[in-house]
Enzyme design. Structure first.
Site, PDB file in Angstrom:
ATOM      1  N   HIS A   1      82.099  74.340   8.695  1.00 36.11           N
ATOM      2  CA  HIS A   1      81.815  75.319   7.646  1.00 36.11           C
ATOM      3  C   HIS A   1      80.722  74.801   6.728  1.00 36.11           C
ATOM      4  O   HIS A   1      80.378  73.619   6.733  1.00 36.11           O
ATOM      5  CB  HIS A   1      83.079  75.681   6.844  1.00 36.11           C
ATOM      6  CG  HIS A   1      83.574  74.614   5.923  1.00 36.11           C
ATOM      7  ND1 HIS A   1      84.551  74.819   4.985  1.00 36.11           N
ATOM      8  CD2 HIS A   1      83.222  73.311   5.783  1.00 36.11           C
ATOM      9  CE1 HIS A   1      84.781  73.708   4.325  1.00 36.11           C
ATOM     10  NE2 HIS A   1      84.002  72.777   4.774  1.00 36.11           N
TER      11      HIS A   1
ATOM     12  N   CYS B   1      80.506  69.539   1.432  1.00 32.40           N
ATOM     13  CA  CYS B   1      80.754  70.827   2.089  1.00 32.40           C
ATOM     14  C   CYS B   1      79.584  71.794   1.892  1.00 32.40           C
ATOM     15  O   CYS B   1      79.574  72.880   2.453  1.00 32.40           O
ATOM     16  CB  CYS B   1      82.072  71.444   1.594  1.00 32.40           C
ATOM     17  SG  CYS B   1      83.515  70.502   2.113  1.00 32.40           S
TER      18      CYS B   1
ATOM     19  N   HIS C   1      79.326  71.104   8.140  1.00 29.86           N
ATOM     20  CA  HIS C   1      79.982  69.935   8.713  1.00 29.86           C
ATOM     21  C   HIS C   1      81.369  70.346   9.181  1.00 29.86           C
ATOM     22  O   HIS C   1      81.782  71.486   8.967  1.00 29.86           O
ATOM     23  CB  HIS C   1      80.019  68.766   7.706  1.00 29.86           C
ATOM     24  CG  HIS C   1      80.952  69.001   6.568  1.00 29.86           C
ATOM     25  ND1 HIS C   1      81.335  68.024   5.693  1.00 29.86           N
ATOM     26  CD2 HIS C   1      81.605  70.118   6.164  1.00 29.86           C
ATOM     27  CE1 HIS C   1      82.152  68.523   4.806  1.00 29.86           C
ATOM     28  NE2 HIS C   1      82.344  69.780   5.062  1.00 29.86           N
TER      29      HIS C   1
ATOM     30  N   HIS D   1      85.681  69.841   9.952  1.00 31.05           N
ATOM     31  CA  HIS D   1      86.961  69.324   9.480  1.00 31.05           C
ATOM     32  C   HIS D   1      87.963  69.392  10.629  1.00 31.05           C
ATOM     33  O   HIS D   1      87.904  70.306  11.465  1.00 31.05           O
ATOM     34  CB  HIS D   1      87.530  70.174   8.336  1.00 31.05           C
ATOM     35  CG  HIS D   1      86.844  69.985   7.031  1.00 31.05           C
ATOM     36  ND1 HIS D   1      87.124  68.936   6.181  1.00 31.05           N
ATOM     37  CD2 HIS D   1      85.879  70.717   6.415  1.00 31.05           C
ATOM     38  CE1 HIS D   1      86.371  69.041   5.093  1.00 31.05           C
ATOM     39  NE2 HIS D   1      85.603  70.122   5.212  1.00 31.05           N
TER      40      HIS D   1
ATOM     41  N   ASP E   1      89.371  78.118  16.318  1.00 32.82           N
ATOM     42  CA  ASP E   1      89.207  76.740  16.810  1.00 32.82           C
ATOM     43  C   ASP E   1      87.805  76.488  17.379  1.00 32.82           C
ATOM     44  O   ASP E   1      87.290  77.284  18.166  1.00 32.82           O
ATOM     45  CB  ASP E   1      90.267  76.447  17.879  1.00 32.82           C
ATOM     46  CG  ASP E   1      90.415  74.956  18.158  1.00 32.82           C
ATOM     47  OD1 ASP E   1      90.147  74.140  17.248  1.00 32.82           O
ATOM     48  OD2 ASP E   1      90.813  74.617  19.284  1.00 32.82           O
ATOM     49  N   HIS E   2      87.210  75.358  16.953  1.00 35.34           N
ATOM     50  CA  HIS E   2      85.885  74.936  17.408  1.00 35.34           C
ATOM     51  C   HIS E   2      84.795  75.967  17.133  1.00 35.34           C
ATOM     52  O   HIS E   2      83.810  76.052  17.872  1.00 35.34           O
ATOM     53  CB  HIS E   2      85.916  74.547  18.900  1.00 35.34           C
ATOM     54  CG  HIS E   2      86.621  73.249  19.115  1.00 35.34           C
ATOM     55  ND1 HIS E   2      87.971  73.162  19.360  1.00 35.34           N
ATOM     56  CD2 HIS E   2      86.176  71.971  19.064  1.00 35.34           C
ATOM     57  CE1 HIS E   2      88.316  71.892  19.461  1.00 35.34           C
ATOM     58  NE2 HIS E   2      87.254  71.155  19.284  1.00 35.34           N
TER      59      HIS E   2
ATOM     60  N   GLU F   1      93.229  70.407   4.684  1.00 37.31           N
ATOM     61  CA  GLU F   1      91.818  70.245   5.048  1.00 37.31           C
ATOM     62  C   GLU F   1      91.438  68.779   5.203  1.00 37.31           C
ATOM     63  O   GLU F   1      90.649  68.414   6.072  1.00 37.31           O
ATOM     64  CB  GLU F   1      90.922  70.916   4.004  1.00 37.31           C
ATOM     65  CG  GLU F   1      89.475  71.036   4.455  1.00 37.31           C
ATOM     66  CD  GLU F   1      88.636  71.852   3.491  1.00 37.31           C
ATOM     67  OE1 GLU F   1      88.136  72.908   3.906  1.00 37.31           O
ATOM     68  OE2 GLU F   1      88.496  71.444   2.325  1.00 37.31           O
TER      69      GLU F   1
HETATM   70 ZN    ZN Z   1      83.973  70.827   4.240  1.00 35.28          ZN
END
Ligand code: ZN
Length: 140
Positions: free
Chosen positions: A20, A39, A45, A47, A85-86, A130
Site C-alpha cells: 500500500h 507508508c 511498500h 506488510h 492477498d498479494h 499491521e
Molecule cells: Zn505501510
C-alpha cells in the site's frame, strides 16, 4: 423456566501480504511524509498482515458451537485470496481507489466484504494486525 442460551465469541486467524501507499490529497507532500512516514514512500511498500475475525452468538444446543470454524475459514480464505492477498491495495482493489488503505480502512472494507457472506448479526469484530505492535479493531 428455560435457561437463557449462553453466548460465545469465536475467532479465526489468517495471514496475508499486501502493498500500500498512504497518501492524502488534502495534505502537502511534507505533511504526508510526516503523518504517514514509510507508508508514504512514492512506490508503496508491503506488510505481512494478520487478520482475526470474531463471530458471536448463542452456543447451539445440538452442535455445541456458535458457528462452524471451518465455514468461517472458508469465507475468510475466499475473501482474502480473491480480493486482497498479494495485491497492491491502492491499484488493484476498487475500494481503495479513493480510500486511503490505512489499517483502519482495510479493517472496515474487510468487515463489509465478510458481513455480506455471513448470517446477519453473526460478525462481531474484525481485527487487523499491521505490525508487531500496531493493530486495529473494527466492529461495524
Ligand atoms: Zn505501510
Amino acid at each position: 423456566m428455560k435457561k437463557p442460551s449462553r453466548k460465545a465469541f469465536i475467532t479465526r486467524r489468517l495471514t496475508f501480504s499486501a502493498a500500500h501507499r498512504l497518501h492524502s490529497a488534502k495534505l502537502s507532500p511534507e505533511e504526508n511524509r510526516r503523518v504517514f512516514g514509510k507508508c508514504n514512500l512514492p512506490n508503496g511498500h508491503g506488510h505481512n498482515y494478520t487478520l482475526e475475525v470474531t463471530v458471536a452468538g448463542p452456543i447451539d444446543a445440538t452442535t455445541g458451537m456458535v458457528f462452524n470454524l471451518t465455514d468461517l475459514k472458508d469465507v475468510m480464505t475466499d475473501v482474502i485470496e480473491h480480493d486482497i492477498d498479494h495485491k497492491n491495495l491502492n491499484m488493484d482493489v476498487p475500494a481503495f481507489k479513493t480510500l486511503n488503505p490505512t489499517a483502519e480502512n482495510i479493517a472496515a472494507v474487510l468487515w463489509d466484504l465478510l458481513e455480506k457472506r455471513l448470517k446477519p448479526g453473526l460478525l462481531n469484530e474484525v481485527k487487523l494486525i499491521e505490525t508487531e505492535n500496531n493493530f486495529v479493531s473494527y466492529r461495524g
